[in-house]
Design an enzyme around this catalytic site. Structure first.
Site, PDB file in Angstrom:
ATOM      1  N   CYS A  59      -3.167   5.923  -2.092  1.00 57.12           N
ATOM      2  CA  CYS A  59      -3.722   5.094  -3.161  1.00 57.12           C
ATOM      3  C   CYS A  59      -3.684   5.905  -4.445  1.00 57.12           C
ATOM      4  CB  CYS A  59      -5.161   4.693  -2.815  1.00 57.12           C
ATOM      5  SG  CYS A  59      -5.965   3.822  -4.168  1.00 57.12           S
TER       6      CYS A  59
ATOM      7  N   ASP B  41       0.846  -1.207   0.000  1.00 57.76           N
ATOM      8  CA  ASP B  41       0.000   0.000   0.000  1.00 57.76           C
ATOM      9  C   ASP B  41       0.875   1.248   0.000  1.00 57.76           C
ATOM     10  OD1 ASP B  41      -2.219   1.577   0.054  1.00 57.76           O
ATOM     11  OD2 ASP B  41      -3.008   0.846   1.952  1.00 57.76           O
TER      12      ASP B  41
ATOM     13  N   HIS C  60      -5.969   5.017   6.714  1.00 53.48           N
ATOM     14  CA  HIS C  60      -5.053   6.031   6.180  1.00 53.48           C
ATOM     15  C   HIS C  60      -5.156   7.238   7.114  1.00 53.48           C
ATOM     16  CE1 HIS C  60      -3.806   4.166   2.318  1.00 53.48           C
ATOM     17  NE2 HIS C  60      -4.816   3.371   2.635  1.00 53.48           N
TER      18      HIS C  60
HETATM   19  P1  HMG Z   1      -8.929  -3.659 -16.954  1.00 54.35           P
HETATM   20  O1  HMG Z   1      -8.148  -2.795 -17.894  1.00 54.35           O
HETATM   21  O2  HMG Z   1     -10.398  -3.465 -16.877  1.00 54.35           O
HETATM   22  O3  HMG Z   1      -8.573  -5.206 -17.182  1.00 54.35           O
HETATM   23  O4  HMG Z   1      -8.331  -3.455 -15.515  1.00 54.35           O
HETATM   24  P2  HMG Z   1      -8.901  -6.230 -18.323  1.00 54.35           P
HETATM   25  O5  HMG Z   1      -9.360  -7.481 -17.670  1.00 54.35           O
HETATM   26  O6  HMG Z   1      -9.786  -5.591 -19.367  1.00 54.35           O
HETATM   27  O7  HMG Z   1      -7.465  -6.488 -18.980  1.00 54.35           O
HETATM   28  C1  HMG Z   1      -6.749  -5.464 -19.639  1.00 54.35           C
HETATM   29  C2  HMG Z   1      -5.291  -5.836 -19.702  1.00 54.35           C
HETATM   30  O8  HMG Z   1      -4.743  -5.898 -18.365  1.00 54.35           O
HETATM   31  C3  HMG Z   1      -5.005  -7.188 -20.332  1.00 54.35           C
HETATM   32  O9  HMG Z   1      -3.738  -7.108 -20.971  1.00 54.35           O
HETATM   33  C4  HMG Z   1      -4.880  -8.101 -19.142  1.00 54.35           C
HETATM   34  O10 HMG Z   1      -4.091  -9.244 -19.404  1.00 54.35           O
HETATM   35  C5  HMG Z   1      -4.189  -7.194 -18.146  1.00 54.35           C
HETATM   36  P3  HMG Z   1      -3.609  -6.956 -22.564  1.00 54.35           P
HETATM   37  O11 HMG Z   1      -4.297  -8.178 -23.141  1.00 54.35           O
HETATM   38  O12 HMG Z   1      -4.326  -5.681 -22.904  1.00 54.35           O
HETATM   39  O13 HMG Z   1      -2.131  -6.890 -22.768  1.00 54.35           O
HETATM   40  N1  HMG Z   1      -4.451  -7.595 -16.751  1.00 54.35           N
HETATM   41  C6  HMG Z   1      -3.509  -7.852 -15.831  1.00 54.35           C
HETATM   42  N2  HMG Z   1      -2.162  -7.822 -15.888  1.00 54.35           N
HETATM   43  C7  HMG Z   1      -1.505  -8.155 -14.765  1.00 54.35           C
HETATM   44  N3  HMG Z   1      -2.104  -8.524 -13.610  1.00 54.35           N
HETATM   45  C8  HMG Z   1      -3.441  -8.568 -13.518  1.00 54.35           C
HETATM   46  C9  HMG Z   1      -4.191  -8.227 -14.680  1.00 54.35           C
HETATM   47  N4  HMG Z   1      -5.509  -8.175 -14.906  1.00 54.35           N
HETATM   48  C10 HMG Z   1      -5.658  -7.805 -16.194  1.00 54.35           C
HETATM   49  N5  HMG Z   1      -4.024  -8.930 -12.367  1.00 54.35           N
HETATM   50  C11 HMG Z   1      -7.792  -4.326 -13.329  1.00 54.35           C
HETATM   51  C12 HMG Z   1      -8.864  -4.153 -14.390  1.00 54.35           C
HETATM   52  C13 HMG Z   1      -8.456  -4.822 -12.053  1.00 54.35           C
HETATM   53  C14 HMG Z   1      -6.773  -5.332 -13.827  1.00 54.35           C
HETATM   54  C15 HMG Z   1      -7.106  -2.962 -13.108  1.00 54.35           C
HETATM   55  O14 HMG Z   1      -8.086  -1.995 -12.874  1.00 54.35           O
HETATM   56  C16 HMG Z   1      -6.145  -2.974 -11.961  1.00 54.35           C
HETATM   57  O15 HMG Z   1      -5.111  -3.624 -12.006  1.00 54.35           O
HETATM   58  N6  HMG Z   1      -6.452  -2.227 -10.874  1.00 54.35           N
HETATM   59  C17 HMG Z   1      -5.642  -2.235  -9.704  1.00 54.35           C
HETATM   60  C18 HMG Z   1      -5.745  -0.935  -9.038  1.00 54.35           C
HETATM   61  C19 HMG Z   1      -4.897  -0.948  -7.801  1.00 54.35           C
HETATM   62  O16 HMG Z   1      -3.974  -1.718  -7.643  1.00 54.35           O
HETATM   63  N7  HMG Z   1      -5.248  -0.021  -6.873  1.00 54.35           N
HETATM   64  C20 HMG Z   1      -4.535   0.125  -5.666  1.00 54.35           C
HETATM   65  C21 HMG Z   1      -4.734  -1.032  -4.727  1.00 54.35           C
HETATM   66  S1  HMG Z   1      -6.281  -0.973  -3.851  1.00 54.35           S
HETATM   67  C22 HMG Z   1      -5.918  -0.053  -2.453  1.00 54.35           C
HETATM   68  O17 HMG Z   1      -4.862   0.500  -2.322  1.00 54.35           O
HETATM   69  C23 HMG Z   1      -6.959  -0.010  -1.375  1.00 54.35           C
HETATM   70  C24 HMG Z   1      -6.588  -0.828  -0.125  1.00 54.35           C
HETATM   71  O18 HMG Z   1      -5.339  -0.413   0.410  1.00 54.35           O
HETATM   72  C25 HMG Z   1      -7.666  -0.637   0.939  1.00 54.35           C
HETATM   73  C26 HMG Z   1      -8.009   0.858   1.107  1.00 54.35           C
HETATM   74  O19 HMG Z   1      -7.188   1.639   1.601  1.00 54.35           O
HETATM   75  O20 HMG Z   1      -9.120   1.174   0.678  1.00 54.35           O
HETATM   76  C27 HMG Z   1      -6.514  -2.330  -0.440  1.00 54.35           C
HETATM   77 MG    MG Z   2      -5.083   1.359   1.599  1.00 51.91          MG
END
Ligand code: HMG
Ligand code: MG
Length: 304
Positions: free
Chosen positions: A241, A17, A210
């Site tokens: 984030c 995070d 946070h």
């Molecule tokens: P998308 O673009 O809708 O995904 O993203 P998709 O399924 O349409 O795929 C598009 C492309 O991404 C494809 O590649 C997939 O293979 C690839 P292409 O064919 O175009 O070359 N792909 C991936 N690659 C690697 N790893 C994966 C993956 N999935 C698809 N897992 C998606 C949807 C969920 C993937 C995207 O929105 C994403 O990765 N989001 C993550 C956001 C994130 O990490 N945010 C921060 C963390 S959450 C947080 O901090 C909150 C928390 O701390 C609690 C709080 O404080 O609230 C937990």
């Molecule tokens: Mg967080």
């Protein structure tokens, strides 16, 4: 008067995070060293990285390398964030002990963070939870924006309650209530947690605060009064984030440990070694730790 817990489990989410939000390149070796220092300081739960899209969060693109580079210590649980089955496959190959799924209590945040609705996200997490259990991994679920949303503002307690139930329905073993943007205050936190405790066993409910508005320690104290004894925290207060602009990092682990030890609550963490870990990664990032306790202890060390 409420009795406070005698022991608290801290999950250090700094490597994930915290570092996910860094614009500057952080060497993989430094990430690995941070995990080593955290485990040496006594942390038994470490959120190491995330298997998310590298296009969305470039800083976590070295997820597999970080996991492969860690010298694992017995008794430490290494978790990773997984938004979908592709992420789960990465987590499985990396031999993570636990996967973290993350749904939002706000539709707007769900769209910005993971590009789908809350309902769609739950359906993406369902096979992740099933596959994780089949592989013997624990499933921790975070409820983002439980105390407020950067896009829609207020979030109803009923919306949080609804997501908690849906995450339990798909088999989540643990629920973390997350104040993604650090706006919550103690009264509201108590209300949200009391509601969650109607569905989640005390031992499987945690807080993830946070510290944007400086309320995290007070919010943790409000949770302790309810008997909640698991909290996420981020060494040196790293992070934020990428999809919640302006939100600062999680409450600093150093500050939480200082509070808990002051209350006579055990954590198993050595504060001096934790301060060293925070100073190490802050040095890599070229700034001071975002922790009042760490800076006070470092200043005192400099005088002696
Ligand atoms: P998308 O673009 O809708 O995904 O993203 P998709 O399924 O349409 O795929 C598009 C492309 O991404 C494809 O590649 C997939 O293979 C690839 P292409 O064919 O175009 O070359 N792909 C991936 N690659 C690697 N790893 C994966 C993956 N999935 C698809 N897992 C998606 C949807 C969920 C993937 C995207 O929105 C994403 O990765 N989001 C993550 C956001 C994130 O990490 N945010 C921060 C963390 S959450 C947080 O901090 C909150 C928390 O701390 C609690 C709080 O404080 O609230 C937990
Ligand atoms: Mg967080």
């Amino acid at each position: 008067m409420n009795t406070l817990p005698t022991h608290v489990t801290l999950v250090d989410v700094g490597p994930r995070d915290g570092l996910q939000n860094e614009a500057q390149a952080v060497p993989t070796a430094a990430k690995i060293e941070l995990v080593h220092r955290l485990q040496r300081a006594g942390l038994r739960e470490i959120e190491v990285t995330s298997f998310v899209s590298p296009r969305w969060v470039p800083q976590m693109a070295d997820n597999a390398e970080v996991m492969a580079g860690i010298q694992r210590q017995a008794g430490v649980r290494y978790s990773v964030l997984t938004p979908n089955m592709k992420g789960f496959e990465g987590a499985l190959a990396a031999q993570a002990d636990e996967v973290v799924i993350f749904a939002a209590a706000s539709e707007a945040f769900s769209q910005r963070n993971i590009n789908c609705s809350i309902a769609e996200s739950i359906e993406r997490f369902r096979p992740v939870a099933e596959a994780a259990h089949a592989a013997g991994m624990k499933v921790r679920a975070a409820v983002s924006c439980a105390l407020g949303c950067p896009y829609q503002g207020e979030v109803a307690v009923s919306a949080v309650d609804d997501v908690v139930q849906r995450l339990l329905d798909i088999g989540s073993d643990h629920i973390g209530i997350a104040d993604t943007i650090g706006v919550g205050t103690a009264g509201r936190v108590t209300t949200v947690m009391e509601q969650a405790l109607k569905r989640v066993p005390l031992a499987e409910l945690s807080g993830h605060f946070h510290d944007t508005y400086g309320q995290a320690l007070t919010n943790i104290h409000a949770c302790l009064a309810l008997g909640i004894h698991t909290f996420d925290a981020s060494v040196a207060g790293l992070g934020g984030c990428p999809y919640a602009k302006g939100a600062t990092g999680n409450v600093a682990t150093e500050d939480v440990v200082y509070l808990l030890h002051g209350l006579g609550i055990q954590t198993g963490v050595n504060l001096d070694q934790l301060v060293d870990a925070g100073a190490f990664i802050s040095g890599v990032l070229g700034r001071k730790p975002v922790s009042r306790v760490a800076n006070a202890l470092l200043a005192r060390r400099a005088l002696t």
